[in-house]
Write a protein that holds these residues in place. Structure first.
Motif, PDB file in Angstrom:
ATOM      1  N   THR A 236      61.096 -12.407  37.379  1.00 46.11           N
ATOM      2  CA  THR A 236      61.449 -13.329  38.460  1.00 46.11           C
ATOM      3  C   THR A 236      62.738 -14.050  38.067  1.00 46.11           C
ATOM      4  O   THR A 236      63.292 -13.805  37.005  1.00 46.11           O
ATOM      5  N   GLY A 237      63.217 -14.889  38.946  1.00 42.47           N
ATOM      6  CA  GLY A 237      64.433 -15.651  38.653  1.00 42.47           C
ATOM      7  C   GLY A 237      65.683 -14.948  39.151  1.00 42.47           C
ATOM      8  O   GLY A 237      65.648 -13.823  39.643  1.00 42.47           O
ATOM      9  N   MET A 238      66.790 -15.647  39.001  1.00 45.46           N
ATOM     10  CA  MET A 238      68.084 -15.144  39.479  1.00 45.46           C
ATOM     11  C   MET A 238      68.392 -13.736  38.958  1.00 45.46           C
ATOM     12  O   MET A 238      68.925 -12.896  39.662  1.00 45.46           O
ATOM     13  N   GLY A 239      68.036 -13.475  37.694  1.00 41.83           N
ATOM     14  CA  GLY A 239      68.349 -12.177  37.090  1.00 41.83           C
ATOM     15  C   GLY A 239      67.174 -11.223  37.089  1.00 41.83           C
ATOM     16  O   GLY A 239      67.093 -10.333  36.247  1.00 41.83           O
ATOM     17  N   ARG A 240      66.270 -11.375  38.031  1.00 46.63           N
ATOM     18  CA  ARG A 240      65.022 -10.601  38.020  1.00 46.63           C
ATOM     19  C   ARG A 240      65.239  -9.083  38.069  1.00 46.63           C
ATOM     20  O   ARG A 240      64.453  -8.320  37.539  1.00 46.63           O
ATOM     21  N   HIS A 241      66.330  -8.677  38.752  1.00 44.71           N
ATOM     22  CA  HIS A 241      66.552  -7.232  38.882  1.00 44.71           C
ATOM     23  C   HIS A 241      66.950  -6.590  37.558  1.00 44.71           C
ATOM     24  O   HIS A 241      66.879  -5.378  37.411  1.00 44.71           O
ATOM     25  N   GLN A 242      67.393  -7.405  36.620  1.00 43.53           N
ATOM     26  CA  GLN A 242      67.945  -6.853  35.379  1.00 43.53           C
ATOM     27  C   GLN A 242      66.936  -6.856  34.230  1.00 43.53           C
ATOM     28  O   GLN A 242      67.295  -6.509  33.106  1.00 43.53           O
ATOM     29  N   VAL A 243      65.725  -7.271  34.508  1.00 45.61           N
ATOM     30  CA  VAL A 243      64.762  -7.405  33.413  1.00 45.61           C
ATOM     31  C   VAL A 243      64.374  -6.044  32.853  1.00 45.61           C
ATOM     32  O   VAL A 243      64.004  -5.130  33.593  1.00 45.61           O
ATOM     33  N   HIS A 244      64.461  -5.957  31.551  1.00 46.81           N
ATOM     34  CA  HIS A 244      64.169  -4.714  30.849  1.00 46.81           C
ATOM     35  C   HIS A 244      62.694  -4.349  30.973  1.00 46.81           C
ATOM     36  O   HIS A 244      61.828  -5.198  30.780  1.00 46.81           O
ATOM     37  N   ASP A 245      62.419  -3.116  31.312  1.00 48.71           N
ATOM     38  CA  ASP A 245      61.058  -2.586  31.274  1.00 48.71           C
ATOM     39  C   ASP A 245      60.095  -3.299  32.218  1.00 48.71           C
ATOM     40  O   ASP A 245      58.892  -3.326  31.956  1.00 48.71           O
ATOM     41  N   LYS A 246      60.607  -3.855  33.307  1.00 48.88           N
ATOM     42  CA  LYS A 246      59.699  -4.579  34.209  1.00 48.88           C
ATOM     43  C   LYS A 246      58.813  -3.607  34.987  1.00 48.88           C
ATOM     44  O   LYS A 246      59.182  -2.447  35.194  1.00 48.88           O
ATOM     45  N   ASP A 247      57.647  -4.100  35.414  1.00 46.19           N
ATOM     46  CA  ASP A 247      56.806  -3.329  36.316  1.00 46.19           C
ATOM     47  C   ASP A 247      57.090  -3.694  37.755  1.00 46.19           C
ATOM     48  O   ASP A 247      56.923  -2.890  38.664  1.00 46.19           O
ATOM     49  N   LEU A 248      57.481  -4.946  37.959  1.00 48.39           N
ATOM     50  CA  LEU A 248      57.715  -5.427  39.320  1.00 48.39           C
ATOM     51  C   LEU A 248      58.496  -6.723  39.216  1.00 48.39           C
ATOM     52  O   LEU A 248      58.506  -7.362  38.158  1.00 48.39           O
ATOM     53  N   TYR A 249      59.141  -7.102  40.292  1.00 46.23           N
ATOM     54  CA  TYR A 249      59.727  -8.444  40.321  1.00 46.23           C
ATOM     55  C   TYR A 249      59.254  -9.180  41.564  1.00 46.23           C
ATOM     56  O   TYR A 249      58.900  -8.553  42.572  1.00 46.23           O
ATOM     57  N   VAL A 250      59.252 -10.488  41.478  1.00 42.23           N
ATOM     58  CA  VAL A 250      58.954 -11.333  42.640  1.00 42.23           C
ATOM     59  C   VAL A 250      60.028 -12.417  42.704  1.00 42.23           C
ATOM     60  O   VAL A 250      60.689 -12.708  41.712  1.00 42.23           O
ATOM     61  N   THR A 251      60.169 -13.003  43.863  1.00 39.40           N
ATOM     62  CA  THR A 251      61.145 -14.081  43.999  1.00 39.40           C
ATOM     63  C   THR A 251      60.657 -15.313  43.240  1.00 39.40           C
ATOM     64  O   THR A 251      59.450 -15.474  42.992  1.00 39.40           O
ATOM     65  N   GLU A 252      61.594 -16.200  42.931  1.00 34.83           N
ATOM     66  CA  GLU A 252      61.219 -17.448  42.249  1.00 34.83           C
ATOM     67  C   GLU A 252      60.286 -18.280  43.131  1.00 34.83           C
ATOM     68  O   GLU A 252      59.473 -19.052  42.631  1.00 34.83           O
ATOM     69  N   LEU A 253      60.433 -18.142  44.436  1.00 32.92           N
ATOM     70  CA  LEU A 253      59.593 -18.933  45.355  1.00 32.92           C
ATOM     71  C   LEU A 253      58.117 -18.614  45.141  1.00 32.92           C
ATOM     72  O   LEU A 253      57.275 -19.497  44.986  1.00 32.92           O
ATOM     73  N   THR A 254      57.828 -17.299  45.125  1.00 32.90           N
ATOM     74  CA  THR A 254      56.437 -16.861  44.958  1.00 32.90           C
ATOM     75  C   THR A 254      55.924 -17.205  43.560  1.00 32.90           C
ATOM     76  O   THR A 254      54.790 -17.674  43.396  1.00 32.90           O
ATOM     77  N   ALA A 255      56.768 -16.968  42.561  1.00 32.29           N
ATOM     78  CA  ALA A 255      56.327 -17.216  41.182  1.00 32.29           C
ATOM     79  C   ALA A 255      56.124 -18.717  40.939  1.00 32.29           C
ATOM     80  O   ALA A 255      55.132 -19.124  40.330  1.00 32.29           O
ATOM     81  N   ALA A 256      57.048 -19.532  41.430  1.00 30.40           N
ATOM     82  CA  ALA A 256      56.925 -20.983  41.226  1.00 30.40           C
ATOM     83  C   ALA A 256      55.689 -21.517  41.944  1.00 30.40           C
ATOM     84  O   ALA A 256      54.977 -22.391  41.426  1.00 30.40           O
ATOM     85  N   ALA A 257      55.424 -20.998  43.136  1.00 25.24           N
ATOM     86  CA  ALA A 257      54.245 -21.451  43.885  1.00 25.24           C
ATOM     87  C   ALA A 257      52.974 -21.126  43.107  1.00 25.24           C
ATOM     88  O   ALA A 257      52.070 -21.957  42.989  1.00 25.24           O
ATOM     89  N   ARG A 258      52.932 -19.909  42.528  1.00 23.55           N
ATOM     90  CA  ARG A 258      51.738 -19.505  41.773  1.00 23.55           C
ATOM     91  C   ARG A 258      51.581 -20.368  40.517  1.00 23.55           C
ATOM     92  O   ARG A 258      50.473 -20.769  40.165  1.00 23.55           O
ATOM     93  N   GLY A 259      52.719 -20.650  39.874  1.00 26.83           N
ATOM     94  CA  GLY A 259      52.682 -21.497  38.682  1.00 26.83           C
ATOM     95  C   GLY A 259      52.197 -22.896  39.014  1.00 26.83           C
ATOM     96  O   GLY A 259      51.384 -23.483  38.293  1.00 26.83           O
ATOM     97  N   ALA A 260      52.702 -23.437  40.122  1.00 28.15           N
ATOM     98  CA  ALA A 260      52.297 -24.784  40.530  1.00 28.15           C
ATOM     99  C   ALA A 260      50.816 -24.819  40.890  1.00 28.15           C
ATOM    100  O   ALA A 260      50.083 -25.747  40.512  1.00 28.15           O
TER     101      ALA A 260
END
Lengths: 280, 389
Positions: free
Chosen positions: A65-89
């Motif tokens: 997730t985050g601004m650089g989410r597309h560049q994450v090495h070996d990721k299975d999936l990415y989500v927007t910061e909105l979704t991830a932050a909501a889940r964290g909160a």
């Protein structure tokens, strides 16, 4: 034992939270993002695994997730910061209906429904005036590092008005205040209050509801969170809103934590094991 | 002809380098491969979307070039068209008006009210001949195939006059075989998109198809076969993405950056991008009458698009077939701005998908759009709703 990594590649810092199947946090790691995003994303995951005493093959899923989410090495999936932050909160405060996330380059407000789904959201304008970068620049103008902002704010006796419209124009305001003998701490608090005013405007635009949970790197500064609480209490529309402030560094890691928990959700939804997820 | 003049020994280059060259070639609005063909003495037939029997041009030794617009400002073309028309119609003309594309013959098919006038506008602005190919409006008449054969024969006379070469049955049969090979390779590419989409980025798959409309087909066949042989060896991780079908790219094309953004958020396992280059879904059989075989293939063994009307293949049913065939979990229904045929089909598409319980996202695009934040955010929100519902 399996782990899921949530990797939040922010504009300033890259965070990794490693969780176990029960959602417990096994390790957290943070590094400066820099300009080599795949490398830093790999570094934080490796460091988190090492801290948890786990091997790479124990990693069941990597959620980016985050601004650089597309560049994450070996990721299975990415989500927007909105979704991830909501889940964290939500993981910290299940009653959360609104999330205010102030990061290095963006400010976001998200309203959730009763099931935690995103109903609406607003982002700051394209410039960095309403973001952590605004505070960092203000601190740097006065010769302070980012990590000194918290200590500086704790010594403030009052605040002076700083226009939050533009980080570039704010520089001349800071110089003016310094030339008039204003204490740097009071200028810093003025910048914080300016930023808080912008965040409250965004909250109004999404019709933010109680409970409001604050996440994002800038909200790790206690005085910043307090300024949001004070501003909402003083504002007619903000009264009655319960504000949840995450302790310590939790605000900064909330989005990465949310990403990690969403990774477990995907694994459960697919009924998959780590091995089957990665099978060709 | 080599596909990449600056990469002399391209077959010795790494796969990633070749794919980068493909993207660069597709995005270059100067159409360098077409220019090279013409500079070497070849003649070029430009055909506008959607379908054109390229074998006819090939059999006469011409290079058939698919006019698919370009992400450029139609500075000159704006003076020839109303502002209410789609972008592709203007930028296709702009390529010729600004000198990037030099043609020897232009052919269009009246797929919509805007395209109906394109041939006339070309003929008023350029000295080379311009023609209209009238593909049958009614695919269900018993005389349709015969009519289309006659229409192809009529067009052959114009092609022969420009090429200065007769299109013999033997030459046409050889061209059909070259294009059958192309069809086989393109089918392999789409099989791979469906079965192992993580091996090839959406924009690379798109570029490989688009090059079929820019390179001599033998060159393209060699290039595509080379790439397809190497893709399975690629070290690429299978990600946990939603599989989607993209519908709405039959005429105006989304910019490559938008294709890239779509491919980042999900696996695009099937689509109708440049469907005209893949319109005949099976090999055209070798017969004594290759013109008739081509005509029959268009009517009997072809894909679908909003500009071909055939009661035997309702487009919404065809879309559902495409979704099921690709085992897709969702559909992105897009239409180019001001595209009447595309917008009209959206009604039937959305109703059919709703009834079938297939999630979909309706959006729009324009070939010269430069900001993708809004579309990407829509798409990501749509995908996350599916993933975490």
């Amino acid at each position: 034992m399996s782990f899921v990594a949530g990797v939040d590649v922010g504009s300033t810092y890259t965070k990794c939270v490693l969780t176990r199947r029960d959602g417990a946090v096994a390790a957290t790691i943070m590094r400066r993002t820099g300009f080599r995003l795949p490398e830093v994303s790999r570094e934080v995951v490796d460091a988190a695994l090492e801290r948890a005493g786990a091997r790479r093959d124990a990693l069941a899923y990597v959620m980016a997730t985050g601004m650089g989410r597309h560049q994450v090495h070996d990721k299975d999936l990415y989500v927007t910061e909105l979704t991830a932050a909501a889940r964290g909160a939500l993981s910290a405060h299940p009653g959360t209906r609104t999330v205010l996330d102030i990061g290095g380059q963006t400010m976001k407000v998200t309203r959730l429904d009763e099931d935690g789904r995103i109903v609406t959201f607003r982002l700051n304008d394209k410039c960095a005036a309403g973001t952590g970068a605004f505070l960092e620049k203000t601190a740097h103008y006065m010769g302070y590092d980012t990590e000194e902002i918290g200590a500086l704010l704790s010594t403030a006796k009052g605040s002076v008005p700083i226009s939050g419209v533009c980080a570039v124009f704010a520089e001349s305001e800071v110089i003016n205040h310094l030339s008039l003998g204003t204490a740097p701490a009071d200028i810093m608090l003025g910048a914080v209050e300016s930023l808080v005013s912008r965040s409250v405007q965004l909250l109004k635009r999404v019709k933010g509801e109680s409970e409001l949970t604050l996440v994002g790197g800038i909200l790790r500064f206690e005085r910043m969170s307090q300024a949001v609480v004070d501003k909402l209490a003083a504002d007619k529309l903000g009264r009655g809103i319960t504000v949840n402030v995450l302790p310590g560094a939790d605000a900064q890691f909330a989005t990465a934590l949310g990403a990690s928990l969403l990774g477990w959700q995907r694994l459960a939804r697919r009924g998959a094991t780590a091995e089957s997820v990665h099978a060709p | 002809m080599r596909p990449f003049p600056e990469l002399e020994d391209w077959q010795a280059a790494p796969l990633d380098e070749v794919l980068l060259q493909c993207r660069d070639l597709v995005e270059d609005p100067e159409l360098p491969s077409v220019k090279r063909f013409r500079d070497e003495g070849g003649k070029v037939l430009g055909h506008f979307q959607v379908y054109f029997p390229e074998e006819l041009a090939h059999a006469a030794g011409m290079l058939p070039v698919k006019l698919r617009g370009a992400p450029i400002d139609p500075d000159h073309a704006e003076s020839r068209f109303g502002s209410y028309l789609c972008s592709i119609i203007k930028t296709s003309l702009e390529l010729a008006l600004n000198g990037s594309l030099k043609l020897d013959l232009f052919v269009s098919h009246p797929i919509c009210d805007a395209a109906r006038n394109l041939s006339a506008i070309f003929s008023r602005n350029f000295e080379h001949p311009s023609q209209i190919l009238y593909l049958p409006q009614n695919a269900n008449s018993s005389h349709t195939v015969t009519y289309l054969r006659g229409e192809y024969a009529r067009l052959c006379a114009d092609v022969e006059a420009v090429a200065g070469r007769a299109i013999t049955p033997g030459a046409l049969a050889r061209s059909i075989e070259v294009f059958n090979e192309s069809r086989r390779l393109l089918r392999r590419l789409y099989d791979l998109k469906r079965s192992r989409p993580w091996l090839l980025a959406a924009e690379d798959a798109y570029s490989l198809v688009a090059l079929a409309g820019l390179l001599p087909r033998e060159t393209h066949n060699e290039l595509l076969a080379w790439v397809l042989d190497r893709l399975p060896e690629r070290d690429a991780k299978r990600e946990d993405r939603v599989r989607v079908v993209f519908e709405g790219g039959f005429c105006e094309q989304p910019p490559l950056d938008l294709v890239r953004a779509l491919g980042r958020a999900c696996y695009v396992v099937d689509d109708d991008w440049l469907i005209g280059l893949r319109y005949l879904v099976e090999d055209v059989p070798a017969t004594d009458d290759p013109l008739l075989a081509l005509a029959e293939a268009y009517i009997e063994r072809s894909s679908y698009s909003p500009v071909q009307h055939d009661l035997r293949k309702p487009k919404e049913d065809m879309l559902l077939q495409r979704v099921r065939g690709a085992e897709a979990g969702a559909v992105i229904i897009a239409a180019a701005k001001m595209c009447e045929p595309g917008l009209e089909e959206q009604v039937a598409y959305t109703r059919a998908l709703e009834e079938a319980g297939v999630p979909f996202l309706v959006t729009e695009f324009e070939e010269n759009m430069t900001s993708f934040t809004g579309v990407e955010l829509q798409l990501e929100t749509f995908v996350e709703n599916l993933l975490f519902a």
